[in-house]
Design a protein around this motif. Structure first.
Motif: not given
Length: 80
Positions: A25-46
């Motif tokens: 939810i934070d504005n962090c353009t350019g700070e990531a080393k490697e994208p993470c998609f754990v939230c897409d697989e979490c029951r609480w996210h969707d």
């Protein structure tokens, strides 16, 4: 804190303020080393109960966003 102490199910999950998370939810353009998609697989996210619970309190790939780091620094108090 326990998950039940938060107003929304993803509250307290460190992914909310991780620079690697594509769902942060934070504005962090350019700070990531490697994208993470754990939230897409979490029951609480969707809300899909077929997915496992991925609510995290620690992660080896966690990088705090600069925005969250600034918020945390404001909480520091100088003690003399």
């Amino acid at each position: 804190m326990k998950r039940s102490d938060y107003a929304f199910p993803c509250g307290g999950c460190i992914c909310n303020h991780c620079a690697n998370s594509v769902e942060t939810i934070d504005n962090c353009t350019g700070e990531a080393k490697e994208p993470c998609f754990v939230c897409d697989e979490c029951r609480w996210h969707d809300g899909d109960t077929k997915n496992p619970d991925k609510w995290k309190q620690e992660c080896d790939e966690y990088i705090i966003t600069e925005e969250q780091a600034k918020r945390n620094r404001k909480k520091f108090k100088i003690v003399k």
